[in-house]
Design a protein around this motif. Structure first.
Motif, PDB file in Angstrom:
ATOM      1  N   GLY A 200       0.817  -1.200   0.000  1.00  0.00           N
ATOM      2  CA  GLY A 200       0.000   0.000   0.000  1.00  0.00           C
ATOM      3  C   GLY A 200       0.856   1.257   0.000  1.00  0.00           C
ATOM      4  O   GLY A 200       0.534   2.251  -0.668  1.00  0.00           O
ATOM      5  N   THR A 201       1.945   1.230   0.754  1.00  0.00           N
ATOM      6  CA  THR A 201       2.871   2.367   0.762  1.00  0.00           C
ATOM      7  C   THR A 201       3.467   2.587  -0.623  1.00  0.00           C
ATOM      8  O   THR A 201       3.535   3.714  -1.120  1.00  0.00           O
ATOM      9  N   TRP A 202       3.901   1.506  -1.248  1.00  0.00           N
ATOM     10  CA  TRP A 202       4.501   1.569  -2.588  1.00  0.00           C
ATOM     11  C   TRP A 202       3.573   2.277  -3.566  1.00  0.00           C
ATOM     12  O   TRP A 202       4.005   3.118  -4.350  1.00  0.00           O
ATOM     13  N   GLN A 203       2.270   1.965  -3.508  1.00  0.00           N
ATOM     14  CA  GLN A 203       1.326   2.567  -4.447  1.00  0.00           C
ATOM     15  C   GLN A 203       1.009   4.028  -4.104  1.00  0.00           C
ATOM     16  O   GLN A 203       0.662   4.813  -4.985  1.00  0.00           O
ATOM     17  N   PHE A 204       1.153   4.388  -2.864  1.00  0.00           N
ATOM     18  CA  PHE A 204       0.852   5.762  -2.464  1.00  0.00           C
ATOM     19  C   PHE A 204       2.009   6.718  -2.740  1.00  0.00           C
ATOM     20  O   PHE A 204       1.809   7.920  -2.928  1.00  0.00           O
ATOM     21  N   LEU A 205       3.223   6.192  -2.790  1.00  0.00           N
ATOM     22  CA  LEU A 205       4.398   7.051  -2.914  1.00  0.00           C
ATOM     23  C   LEU A 205       4.380   7.991  -4.119  1.00  0.00           C
ATOM     24  O   LEU A 205       4.766   9.167  -3.983  1.00  0.00           O
ATOM     25  N   PRO A 206       3.958   7.570  -5.327  1.00  0.00           N
ATOM     26  CA  PRO A 206       3.963   8.531  -6.445  1.00  0.00           C
ATOM     27  C   PRO A 206       3.068   9.735  -6.191  1.00  0.00           C
ATOM     28  O   PRO A 206       3.383  10.846  -6.640  1.00  0.00           O
ATOM     29  N   PHE A 207       1.982   9.536  -5.484  1.00  0.00           N
ATOM     30  CA  PHE A 207       1.089  10.646  -5.171  1.00  0.00           C
ATOM     31  C   PHE A 207       1.715  11.545  -4.105  1.00  0.00           C
ATOM     32  O   PHE A 207       1.690  12.774  -4.214  1.00  0.00           O
ATOM     33  N   MET A 208       2.308  10.939  -3.087  1.00  0.00           N
ATOM     34  CA  MET A 208       2.933  11.701  -2.015  1.00  0.00           C
ATOM     35  C   MET A 208       4.162  12.462  -2.514  1.00  0.00           C
ATOM     36  O   MET A 208       4.297  13.674  -2.303  1.00  0.00           O
ATOM     37  N   LEU A 375      16.237   7.803   4.065  1.00  0.00           N
ATOM     38  CA  LEU A 375      16.208   7.288   5.429  1.00  0.00           C
ATOM     39  C   LEU A 375      17.064   6.047   5.639  1.00  0.00           C
ATOM     40  O   LEU A 375      17.321   5.667   6.780  1.00  0.00           O
ATOM     41  N   GLY A 376      17.503   5.420   4.549  1.00  0.00           N
ATOM     42  CA  GLY A 376      18.348   4.240   4.686  1.00  0.00           C
ATOM     43  C   GLY A 376      17.687   3.157   5.520  1.00  0.00           C
ATOM     44  O   GLY A 376      16.577   2.710   5.246  1.00  0.00           O
ATOM     45  N   GLU A 377      18.370   2.744   6.578  1.00  0.00           N
ATOM     46  CA  GLU A 377      17.892   1.661   7.424  1.00  0.00           C
ATOM     47  C   GLU A 377      16.579   1.990   8.142  1.00  0.00           C
ATOM     48  O   GLU A 377      15.895   1.090   8.633  1.00  0.00           O
ATOM     49  N   GLU A 378      16.219   3.255   8.203  1.00  0.00           N
ATOM     50  CA  GLU A 378      14.992   3.649   8.895  1.00  0.00           C
ATOM     51  C   GLU A 378      13.761   3.592   7.989  1.00  0.00           C
ATOM     52  O   GLU A 378      12.647   3.885   8.432  1.00  0.00           O
ATOM     53  N   TRP A 379      13.952   3.214   6.719  1.00  0.00           N
ATOM     54  CA  TRP A 379      12.829   3.199   5.794  1.00  0.00           C
ATOM     55  C   TRP A 379      11.671   2.299   6.238  1.00  0.00           C
ATOM     56  O   TRP A 379      10.507   2.706   6.137  1.00  0.00           O
ATOM     57  N   PRO A 380      11.894   1.064   6.719  1.00  0.00           N
ATOM     58  CA  PRO A 380      10.760   0.221   7.093  1.00  0.00           C
ATOM     59  C   PRO A 380       9.817   0.885   8.093  1.00  0.00           C
ATOM     60  O   PRO A 380       8.594   0.747   7.993  1.00  0.00           O
ATOM     61  N   ALA A 381      10.360   1.621   9.051  1.00  0.00           N
ATOM     62  CA  ALA A 381       9.516   2.299  10.039  1.00  0.00           C
ATOM     63  C   ALA A 381       8.683   3.386   9.369  1.00  0.00           C
ATOM     64  O   ALA A 381       7.491   3.559   9.676  1.00  0.00           O
ATOM     65  N   ALA A 382       9.290   4.108   8.436  1.00  0.00           N
ATOM     66  CA  ALA A 382       8.560   5.160   7.740  1.00  0.00           C
ATOM     67  C   ALA A 382       7.476   4.572   6.845  1.00  0.00           C
ATOM     68  O   ALA A 382       6.361   5.105   6.769  1.00  0.00           O
ATOM     69  N   ALA A 383       7.786   3.467   6.170  1.00  0.00           N
ATOM     70  CA  ALA A 383       6.800   2.817   5.307  1.00  0.00           C
ATOM     71  C   ALA A 383       5.594   2.353   6.113  1.00  0.00           C
ATOM     72  O   ALA A 383       4.447   2.449   5.651  1.00  0.00           O
ATOM     73  N   THR A 384       5.844   1.870   7.317  1.00  0.00           N
ATOM     74  CA  THR A 384       4.754   1.432   8.186  1.00  0.00           C
ATOM     75  C   THR A 384       3.873   2.614   8.583  1.00  0.00           C
ATOM     76  O   THR A 384       2.638   2.511   8.610  1.00  0.00           O
TER      77      THR A 384
END
Length: 410
Positions: A200-208, A375-384
């Motif tokens: 869901g994050t992947w699909q929202f990113l182009p809009f964000m 964000l590097g290693e912090e990306w998973p937290a941001a994606a969540t």
């Protein structure tokens, strides 16, 4: 997401554990043994289990084995099991000689010390798209080379558009009005994946991203405006309420069956869509917030790395092998065979000439952005945080502003 636009759950936690450093071409795919072994045999580990990826990459791997003068033992594991396999191999000093990784995982595996910098072997990044290089770089060192990539765009049903006398939307306002106009009976105007996952994050990113949103702080007016667009599409019935549970495969099924006039999805669906001979479709970039705006999408796909096995001679051969996988000829062959696009823009014309449907994806390559680039290693937290906010706004009754603020602060 790539077809896998996800970061495996639990990866960040697993990498916090101590890691000891030390994987089907010509082999049977066993992958056992240690980092020592036959000096002329390279062990390769990937997750290309499905077709056409498995067979196409088999051909590329075999060709590089001949060019480098080695035999290969290839093991392909399920995608969700790759990272655990890497962790186990690292702790037991049985890392493969050549390792494929989903691009969002590269920095986290590099941070563990399990990968060798490719610059140590003279490999460089000239000609590669900036976003691809960002994802393959950790702490100033290059750890991977990615031959091909994918992203998402807007598919549209040509027959439906022709009958309605409409053209594909290029702006958010046009997307809303076009989706509303094409919503009729059992057919929705547009379909996308807003599932409670990295997909869901992947699909929202182009809009964000295209609206100036930032993953480091999602509680901004720019991201709220992008999320409001999705809320509006559901609220006026232009998109099904089920998008909150649909993965990208489900979205494709809806479009393929004629239940959606448009969908946000990727080129990995070409094969499936071809199964419906009555379906005529086109592909255009995802609409921009305003006319003439730049669309910034995430890039998916996998990169090739050289693990730290401790065998310097074999690591040098492995680096030569990775370089071969990224040769012009092999990049175009992989692109055409797997419906992906080259990560070097200079090669996209050759691929598009053979697979014209790739054009809308290829033209996005220079502006594609790495999910881990900032964000590097912090990306998973941001994606969540992102997919949590999306869910709370779409089904939780919260305003986009409140949903984003709560997710950011949580």
């Amino acid at each position: 997401m790539a077809r896998r636009g996800t970061v495996r759950a639990g990866l960040a936690f697993a990498l916090a554990l101590p890691l000891a450093l030390g994987a089907c071409g010509g082999g049977s795919g066993g992958g056992g043994g240690t980092a020592a072994g036959d000096p002329d045999t390279l062990r390769v580990l990937d997750y290309y289990n499905d077709e056409p990826n498995r067979s196409v990459w088999q051909g590329v791997l075999d060709g590089c084995a001949t060019e480098v003068g080695v035999s290969i033992e290839r093991e392909s594991v399920p995608g969700e099991g790759l990272i655990q396999r890497v962790l186990q191999a690292s702790s037991s000093r049985t890392l493969p000689d050549v390792l494929m990784l989903d691009n969002p995982d590269i920095q986290q595996i590099a941070a563990s010390g399990a990968l060798a910098p490719l610059t140590d072997f003279g490999l460089g990044t000239e000609g590669y798209a900036e976003g691809v290089v960002d994802a393959s770089t950790y702490d100033g060192e290059l750890y991977a080379l990615q031959p091909v990539t994918n992203t998402i765009a807007l598919f549209y049903n040509e027959q439906v558009f022709e009958e309605a006398g409409l053209t594909p939307p290029t702006t958010w306002e046009e997307l809303k009005t076009t989706a509303a106009a094409l919503t009729e009976g059992d057919r929705y105007g547009v379909a996308f994946s807003a599932t409670n996952s990295y997909e869901g994050t992947w699909q929202f990113l182009p809009f964000m991203w295209s609206n100036g949103g930032d993953e480091a702080d999602i509680a901004t007016p720019e991201t709220a405006e992008a999320l409001q667009l999705w809320v509006d599409l559901l609220r006026d019935g232009s998109a099904s309420q089920s998008v909150v549970t649909w993965g990208q495969g489900d979205v494709n099924d809806q479009f393929k069956a004629g239940n959606a006039a448009m969908m946000v999805n990727g080129p990995w669906n070409f094969g499936s869509l071809a199964e419906n001979p009555d379906l005529r479709y086109g592909v255009v970039p995802i609409p921009a917030p305003e006319a003439g705006g730049t669309v910034v999408s995430p890039f998916g796909g996998e990169a090739w790395t050289v693990p730290q096995t401790g065998d310097e001679e074999k690591m040098a051969k492995a680096a030569e092998f990775v370089q071969c996988l990224n040769s012009d000829e092999n990049v175009v062959a992989a692109s055409v065979g797997t419906n992906t696009v080259p990560t070097r823009p200079e090669l996209t014309d050759d691929a598009v000439a053979q697979v014209p449907e790739l054009e809308s994806f290829a033209e996005q390559v220079p502006d594609l952005r790495a999910r881990t680039g900032q964000l590097g290693e912090e990306w998973p937290a941001a994606a969540t945080k992102i997919y949590t906010a999306v869910q709370n706004a779409l089904v939780g009754g919260m305003t986009p502003e409140d949903a984003l603020r709560q997710a950011q602060d949580g």
